[in-house]
Design a protein around this motif. Sequence first.
Motif, PDB file in Angstrom:
ATOM      1  N   ARG A 238       0.740  -1.287  -0.040  1.00  0.00           N
ATOM      2  CA  ARG A 238       0.105  -0.106   0.147  1.00  0.00           C
ATOM      3  C   ARG A 238       0.866   1.350   0.054  1.00  0.00           C
ATOM      4  O   ARG A 238       0.732   2.174  -0.883  1.00  0.00           O
ATOM      5  CB  ARG A 238      -1.066  -0.037   1.060  1.00  0.00           C
ATOM      6  CG  ARG A 238      -2.260  -1.001   1.050  1.00  0.00           C
ATOM      7  CD  ARG A 238      -3.341  -0.796   2.134  1.00  0.00           C
ATOM      8  NE  ARG A 238      -2.830  -1.474   3.170  1.00  0.00           N
ATOM      9  CZ  ARG A 238      -3.075  -2.673   3.569  1.00  0.00           C
ATOM     10  NH1 ARG A 238      -3.577  -3.325   2.810  1.00  0.00           N
ATOM     11  NH2 ARG A 238      -2.774  -3.094   4.770  1.00  0.00           N
ATOM     12  N   ALA A 239       1.912   1.133   0.783  1.00  0.00           N
ATOM     13  CA  ALA A 239       2.545   2.428   1.079  1.00  0.00           C
ATOM     14  C   ALA A 239       3.404   2.709  -0.397  1.00  0.00           C
ATOM     15  O   ALA A 239       3.636   3.792  -0.995  1.00  0.00           O
ATOM     16  CB  ALA A 239       3.626   2.405   1.837  1.00  0.00           C
ATOM     17  N   VAL A 240       4.222   1.745  -0.847  1.00  0.00           N
ATOM     18  CA  VAL A 240       4.834   1.879  -2.220  1.00  0.00           C
ATOM     19  C   VAL A 240       3.956   2.151  -3.422  1.00  0.00           C
ATOM     20  O   VAL A 240       4.394   2.710  -4.293  1.00  0.00           O
ATOM     21  CB  VAL A 240       5.832   0.772  -2.463  1.00  0.00           C
ATOM     22  CG1 VAL A 240       6.280   0.958  -3.871  1.00  0.00           C
ATOM     23  CG2 VAL A 240       6.676   0.444  -1.621  1.00  0.00           C
ATOM     24  N   PHE A 241       2.877   1.550  -3.301  1.00  0.00           N
ATOM     25  CA  PHE A 241       1.873   1.956  -4.494  1.00  0.00           C
ATOM     26  C   PHE A 241       1.306   3.258  -4.301  1.00  0.00           C
ATOM     27  O   PHE A 241       1.153   3.914  -5.249  1.00  0.00           O
ATOM     28  CB  PHE A 241       0.512   0.816  -4.435  1.00  0.00           C
ATOM     29  CG  PHE A 241      -0.517   1.196  -5.352  1.00  0.00           C
ATOM     30  CD1 PHE A 241      -0.338   0.736  -6.775  1.00  0.00           C
ATOM     31  CD2 PHE A 241      -1.544   1.932  -5.153  1.00  0.00           C
ATOM     32  CE1 PHE A 241      -1.342   1.231  -7.712  1.00  0.00           C
ATOM     33  CE2 PHE A 241      -2.396   2.423  -5.973  1.00  0.00           C
ATOM     34  CZ  PHE A 241      -2.399   1.842  -7.374  1.00  0.00           C
ATOM     35  N   GLN A 242       1.231   3.879  -3.195  1.00  0.00           N
ATOM     36  CA  GLN A 242       0.740   5.290  -3.142  1.00  0.00           C
ATOM     37  C   GLN A 242       2.060   6.283  -3.683  1.00  0.00           C
ATOM     38  O   GLN A 242       1.485   7.137  -4.119  1.00  0.00           O
ATOM     39  CB  GLN A 242       0.497   5.776  -1.486  1.00  0.00           C
ATOM     40  CG  GLN A 242      -0.016   6.889  -1.461  1.00  0.00           C
ATOM     41  CD  GLN A 242      -1.456   6.997  -1.958  1.00  0.00           C
ATOM     42  OE1 GLN A 242      -2.414   6.184  -1.742  1.00  0.00           O
ATOM     43  NE2 GLN A 242      -1.793   8.003  -2.867  1.00  0.00           N
ATOM     44  N   ALA A 243       3.057   5.762  -3.374  1.00  0.00           N
ATOM     45  CA  ALA A 243       4.274   6.571  -3.936  1.00  0.00           C
ATOM     46  C   ALA A 243       4.023   6.553  -5.255  1.00  0.00           C
ATOM     47  O   ALA A 243       4.138   7.597  -6.036  1.00  0.00           O
ATOM     48  CB  ALA A 243       5.270   6.174  -3.413  1.00  0.00           C
ATOM     49  N   PHE A 244       3.814   5.423  -5.892  1.00  0.00           N
ATOM     50  CA  PHE A 244       3.901   5.170  -7.319  1.00  0.00           C
ATOM     51  C   PHE A 244       2.647   6.052  -7.888  1.00  0.00           C
ATOM     52  O   PHE A 244       2.699   6.859  -8.883  1.00  0.00           O
ATOM     53  CB  PHE A 244       3.535   3.595  -7.760  1.00  0.00           C
ATOM     54  CG  PHE A 244       2.883   3.481  -9.079  1.00  0.00           C
ATOM     55  CD1 PHE A 244       3.701   3.667 -10.351  1.00  0.00           C
ATOM     56  CD2 PHE A 244       1.641   3.042  -9.235  1.00  0.00           C
ATOM     57  CE1 PHE A 244       3.140   3.229 -11.460  1.00  0.00           C
ATOM     58  CE2 PHE A 244       1.132   2.776 -10.257  1.00  0.00           C
ATOM     59  CZ  PHE A 244       1.654   3.100 -11.497  1.00  0.00           C
ATOM     60  N   HIS A 245       1.420   5.888  -7.298  1.00  0.00           N
ATOM     61  CA  HIS A 245       0.327   6.646  -7.869  1.00  0.00           C
ATOM     62  C   HIS A 245       0.546   8.075  -7.800  1.00  0.00           C
ATOM     63  O   HIS A 245       0.053   8.802  -8.653  1.00  0.00           O
ATOM     64  CB  HIS A 245      -0.892   6.183  -6.985  1.00  0.00           C
ATOM     65  CG  HIS A 245      -2.239   6.343  -7.348  1.00  0.00           C
ATOM     66  ND1 HIS A 245      -3.647   6.362  -6.750  1.00  0.00           N
ATOM     67  CD2 HIS A 245      -2.577   6.947  -8.616  1.00  0.00           C
ATOM     68  CE1 HIS A 245      -4.349   6.704  -7.289  1.00  0.00           C
ATOM     69  NE2 HIS A 245      -3.937   7.029  -8.569  1.00  0.00           N
ATOM     70  N   ASN A 246       1.053   8.474  -6.615  1.00  0.00           N
ATOM     71  CA  ASN A 246       1.301   9.921  -6.488  1.00  0.00           C
ATOM     72  C   ASN A 246       2.033  10.361  -7.682  1.00  0.00           C
ATOM     73  O   ASN A 246       2.164  11.662  -8.292  1.00  0.00           O
ATOM     74  CB  ASN A 246       1.864  10.237  -5.076  1.00  0.00           C
ATOM     75  CG  ASN A 246       0.769  10.280  -4.178  1.00  0.00           C
ATOM     76  OD1 ASN A 246      -0.249  10.346  -4.331  1.00  0.00           O
ATOM     77  ND2 ASN A 246       1.230  10.062  -2.855  1.00  0.00           N
ATOM     78  N   GLY A 247       3.289   9.592  -7.788  1.00  0.00           N
ATOM     79  CA  GLY A 247       4.322   9.935  -8.855  1.00  0.00           C
ATOM     80  C   GLY A 247       3.568  10.073 -10.192  1.00  0.00           C
ATOM     81  O   GLY A 247       4.125  10.877 -11.108  1.00  0.00           O
ATOM     82  N   MET A 248       2.954   9.042 -10.500  1.00  0.00           N
ATOM     83  CA  MET A 248       2.316   9.215 -12.037  1.00  0.00           C
ATOM     84  C   MET A 248       1.163  10.228 -12.097  1.00  0.00           C
ATOM     85  O   MET A 248       1.412  10.959 -13.130  1.00  0.00           O
ATOM     86  CB  MET A 248       1.356   7.936 -12.076  1.00  0.00           C
ATOM     87  CG  MET A 248       2.070   6.563 -12.078  1.00  0.00           C
ATOM     88  SD  MET A 248       2.733   6.587 -13.753  1.00  0.00           S
ATOM     89  CE  MET A 248       1.602   6.040 -15.008  1.00  0.00           C
ATOM     90  N   LEU A 249       0.379  10.819 -10.878  1.00  0.00           N
ATOM     91  CA  LEU A 249      -0.490  11.910 -11.147  1.00  0.00           C
ATOM     92  C   LEU A 249       0.220  13.185 -11.327  1.00  0.00           C
ATOM     93  O   LEU A 249      -0.071  13.937 -12.000  1.00  0.00           O
ATOM     94  CB  LEU A 249      -1.237  11.644  -9.911  1.00  0.00           C
ATOM     95  CG  LEU A 249      -2.397  10.570  -9.816  1.00  0.00           C
ATOM     96  CD1 LEU A 249      -3.142  10.909  -8.448  1.00  0.00           C
ATOM     97  CD2 LEU A 249      -3.343  10.512 -10.975  1.00  0.00           C
ATOM     98  N   GLN A 250       1.517  13.160 -10.716  1.00  0.00           N
ATOM     99  CA  GLN A 250       2.297  14.557 -10.631  1.00  0.00           C
ATOM    100  C   GLN A 250       2.914  14.299 -12.199  1.00  0.00           C
ATOM    101  O   GLN A 250       2.873  15.441 -12.709  1.00  0.00           O
ATOM    102  CB  GLN A 250       3.515  14.235  -9.622  1.00  0.00           C
ATOM    103  CG  GLN A 250       3.046  14.749  -8.383  1.00  0.00           C
ATOM    104  CD  GLN A 250       4.279  14.441  -7.331  1.00  0.00           C
ATOM    105  OE1 GLN A 250       5.119  13.843  -7.598  1.00  0.00           O
ATOM    106  NE2 GLN A 250       3.755  14.979  -6.145  1.00  0.00           N
ATOM    107  N   HIS A 251       3.190  13.233 -12.538  1.00  0.00           N
ATOM    108  CA  HIS A 251       3.607  13.535 -13.918  1.00  0.00           C
ATOM    109  C   HIS A 251       2.808  13.658 -15.120  1.00  0.00           C
ATOM    110  O   HIS A 251       2.881  14.618 -15.972  1.00  0.00           O
ATOM    111  CB  HIS A 251       4.459  11.652 -14.374  1.00  0.00           C
ATOM    112  CG  HIS A 251       5.054  11.834 -15.685  1.00  0.00           C
ATOM    113  ND1 HIS A 251       6.293  12.438 -16.177  1.00  0.00           N
ATOM    114  CD2 HIS A 251       4.650  11.174 -16.792  1.00  0.00           C
ATOM    115  CE1 HIS A 251       6.531  12.230 -17.249  1.00  0.00           C
ATOM    116  NE2 HIS A 251       5.449  11.205 -17.839  1.00  0.00           N
ATOM    117  N   PHE A 252       1.382  13.192 -14.983  1.00  0.00           N
ATOM    118  CA  PHE A 252       0.378  13.263 -15.746  1.00  0.00           C
ATOM    119  C   PHE A 252      -0.055  14.822 -15.729  1.00  0.00           C
ATOM    120  O   PHE A 252      -0.408  15.372 -16.780  1.00  0.00           O
ATOM    121  CB  PHE A 252      -0.786  12.528 -15.497  1.00  0.00           C
ATOM    122  CG  PHE A 252      -0.795  11.195 -15.631  1.00  0.00           C
ATOM    123  CD1 PHE A 252       0.088  10.680 -16.207  1.00  0.00           C
ATOM    124  CD2 PHE A 252      -1.909  10.443 -14.918  1.00  0.00           C
ATOM    125  CE1 PHE A 252       0.215   9.302 -16.504  1.00  0.00           C
ATOM    126  CE2 PHE A 252      -1.729   8.993 -15.313  1.00  0.00           C
ATOM    127  CZ  PHE A 252      -0.850   8.241 -15.933  1.00  0.00           C
TER     128      PHE A 252
END
Length: 142
Positions: free
Chosen positions: A34-48
């Motif tokens: 959950r923690a690493v997925f949240q980092a991934f998800h946040n990174g993707m949304l920032q990139h988008f």
Amino acid sequence: MNAIQQLTEQHRLCDADFAIAETAVRQGDWPKARAVFQAFHNGMLQHFALEEDSLFPAFEAATGSQMGPTMVMRNEHSQMRALMQDMAQLLSSEHAGDYLGCADTLLILMQQHNMKEENILYPMCSQHITGFADLVAAGAAA
């Protein structure tokens, strides 16, 4: 590092978190997943956000077209957002098999998407957008 390399590095950082989250799910380490997925998800949304709020509009203004590659990229971003939302819910309910199925789909979509951006769109942006490097740097800093 030039602007194309910066954008590509953002892809790689997201890819790394994605892989770590998948491994954690396979190992049943739900808190880590959950923690690493949240980092991934946040990174993707920032990139988008960098692309959709700055890069794509600048490219469209420079080329006079909103129906080209940026339209395709926005559609793919939408598909990825939906998959990531599903995956977040599956992590919450600890459904490993369904999560991994969504992850496989997202991985294929991300790989194809990143290749198009890195090999086609970003070089086109570099050619057409005045101040491309500054635009990327400002977006990355936000």
